[in-house]
Design a protein around this motif. Structure first.
Motif, mmCIF file in Angstrom:
data_model
loop_
_atom_site.group_PDB
_atom_site.id
_atom_site.type_symbol
_atom_site.label_atom_id
_atom_site.label_comp_id
_atom_site.label_asym_id
_atom_site.label_seq_id
_atom_site.Cartn_x
_atom_site.Cartn_y
_atom_site.Cartn_z
ATOM 1 N N PHE A 1 0.825 -1.203 0.000
ATOM 2 C CA PHE A 1 0.000 0.000 0.000
ATOM 3 C C PHE A 1 0.866 1.263 0.000
ATOM 4 N N VAL A 2 1.882 1.292 0.837
ATOM 5 C CA VAL A 2 2.784 2.447 0.890
ATOM 6 C C VAL A 2 3.539 2.593 -0.429
ATOM 7 N N ALA A 3 4.034 1.473 -0.968
ATOM 8 C CA ALA A 3 4.834 1.513 -2.189
ATOM 9 C C ALA A 3 4.043 2.080 -3.363
ATOM 10 N N VAL A 4 2.781 1.656 -3.525
ATOM 11 C CA VAL A 4 2.017 2.128 -4.679
ATOM 12 C C VAL A 4 1.673 3.612 -4.536
ATOM 13 N N HIS A 5 1.563 4.107 -3.308
ATOM 14 C CA HIS A 5 1.313 5.539 -3.148
ATOM 15 C C HIS A 5 2.554 6.363 -3.478
ATOM 16 N N ILE A 6 3.714 5.816 -3.192
ATOM 17 C CA ILE A 6 4.947 6.502 -3.587
ATOM 18 C C ILE A 6 5.059 6.533 -5.109
ATOM 19 N N VAL A 7 4.756 5.394 -5.739
ATOM 20 C CA VAL A 7 4.788 5.361 -7.210
ATOM 21 C C VAL A 7 3.753 6.328 -7.778
ATOM 22 N N GLY A 8 2.564 6.338 -7.195
ATOM 23 C CA GLY A 8 1.523 7.241 -7.683
ATOM 24 C C GLY A 8 1.898 8.703 -7.539
ATOM 25 N N ALA A 9 2.599 9.035 -6.455
ATOM 26 C CA ALA A 9 3.012 10.421 -6.247
ATOM 27 C C ALA A 9 4.091 10.849 -7.236
#
Length: 428
Positions: free
Chosen positions: A80-88
């Motif tokens: 969950f954290v990783a995909v938000h970093i990618v999304g940002a």
């Protein structure tokens, strides 16, 4: 008796995930402009998340069913954290769309495991309170997280909101590592006297061995599916989906209702959303403390009041005072009743520890998907901005009919239902 700190750690993680799920309602325009896509395409980011939640809950629960719960929770939260970093970081709409779907899968898996883990760490009489703390993370997200995400998006761009969600998830990750059972036990606080140390180590070793044996005794998927899709649980899950569908049908279109029917300015919309969230938080708190005592009556009265409440809002939406007074009341009733229904499913399915939380999560998000869709159809048909509220009232009527069917079915079978943790009778 206080709840274990681990339950609150799960609630913190759910707060971050709930913020992510709902915050796009205030970021759609800026995302569309930044990525050069239409508003409808940006709106698909929300739909993608909802679909991922519905599909992901049972799939992720099956994927992780043989793992220790702490390992599963940490993996889902890390993704969950990783995909938000990618999304940002991404400049691509397609990549962002994919991260929303994958993030929803991780969120759904975390929800399914977290609900089961929370109730497993407390006595039966505290199941409602533990469930309320986990679900309460979503309500706090509605009160604090979603408005905060909108402010961040307005000041520093929508990517700042994604970074904020990732950062808020990190303390929850550390807390889960330290508090949720599943690995080698750790001692906290002052050291025990030396003469007690060996005895404490022996007890911890015995607990670890017992936990390991229990984890090996994983019920068969076929048995869990038979229980959850049987006549006892299926109507309850349907009732939960209908209640949530009614809630999110109006919640999704609250802004046009308030600005175009009630006549309030756009500055009132965040305040109204916060009022709804505050009511939801109060409802979850009340359900956690009192729903275990008389679960059947709590749910029945809550659904009846919701039916009357949505109908009253549809009739009085033109009055600002009436609308603003009803919004927090309906938030309280909706999330209080929803929390009690979640507790009921988990209580009726103790022999389905892997999939009970997953099916509960899917039912919750199925309602969150179908409700706004039905409200949108009513709007497109030209029935006016009150139409979604009338749809909410209709969905609650269907929920009441389903609940009455459950009770009549239990009576015709000559059974009173299953007994809850406090001795109250729950219709099967």
């Amino acid at each position: 008796m206080p709840l274990p700190f681990a339950v609150y750690a799960l609630g913190l993680a759910v707060f971050a995930q709930g913020t992510s799920e709902f915050m796009l309602s205030g970021l759609v325009s800026s995302i569309a402009a930044d990525l050069n896509v239409s508003l409808s395409a940006a709106g698909l980011l929300t739909s993608s998340f909802a679909v991922g939640m519905v599909i992901g809950a049972p799939l992720m629960a099956l994927f992780s069913r043989s793992w220790p719960r702490r390992r599963a929770l940490l993996l889902f939260l890390a993704v969950f954290v990783a995909v938000h970093i990618v999304g940002a970081l991404t400049p691509s709409y397609g990549v962002l769309l994919a991260t929303r779907f994958v993030g929803a899968l991780a969120n759904a898996g975390f929800w399914a495991v977290a609900l089961a883990a929370a109730v497993s760490m407390v006595p039966d009489r505290l199941r409602g309170r533990a469930t309320a703390v986990v679900v309460g993370g979503v309500t706090i997200a509605c009160v604090v997280g979603v408005p905060a995400g909108a402010v961040l998006g307005e000041r520093w761009g929508w990517r700042a909101a994604f970074w904020a969600v990732a950062l808020v998830s990190l303390p929850a990750f550390v807390a889960i590592v330290r508090t949720v059972p599943g690995g080698a036990p750790r001692a906290y606080g002052a050291p025990a006297p030396v003469r007690k140390e060996l005895r404490a180590q022996t007890e911890l070793r015995a607990q670890t061995e017992l936990q390991a044996r229990n984890e090996l005794q994983v019920p068969r998927v076929r048995d869990e599916l038979r229980l959850l899709t049987g006549p006892r649980l299926r109507p309850t899950l349907l009732t939960m989906a209908l209640v949530q569908g009614a809630t999110f049908c109006t919640f999704s279109y609250l802004e046009p209702l308030l600005t175009r029917t009630t006549g309030l300015g756009t500055a009132w919309v965040p305040a109204a959303l916060a009022l709804f969230g505050a009511g939801a938080f109060l409802g979850v708190t009340v359900a956690g403390r009192y729903a275990d005592r008389r679960p059947t009556a709590f749910i029945t009265y809550g659904m009846t009041a919701l039916t009357l409440g949505w109908t009253t809002l549809a009739l009085t939406a033109a009055g600002p005072l009436a609308a603003l007074a009803l919004i927090p009341l309906l938030g309280m009733l909706a999330f209080g009743t929803g929390t009690a229904l979640i507790t009921r499913v988990l209580g009726l399915a103790p022999d389905a520890p892997t999939l009970s939380g997953a099916f509960t999560t899917s039912a919750f998000n199925l309602g969150a998907t179908v409700g706004p869709w039905a409200g949108g159809l009513a709007l497109d048909a030209g029935f006016g901005y009150r139409a979604p509220v009338w749809v909410s009232a209709l969905l609650m009527g269907l929920a009441l009919l389903t609940a009455n069917y459950v009770r009549s079915r239990a009576g015709s079978d000559g059974t009173a239902g299953s007994t809850g943790s406090t001795g109250s009778t729950i219709p099967a």
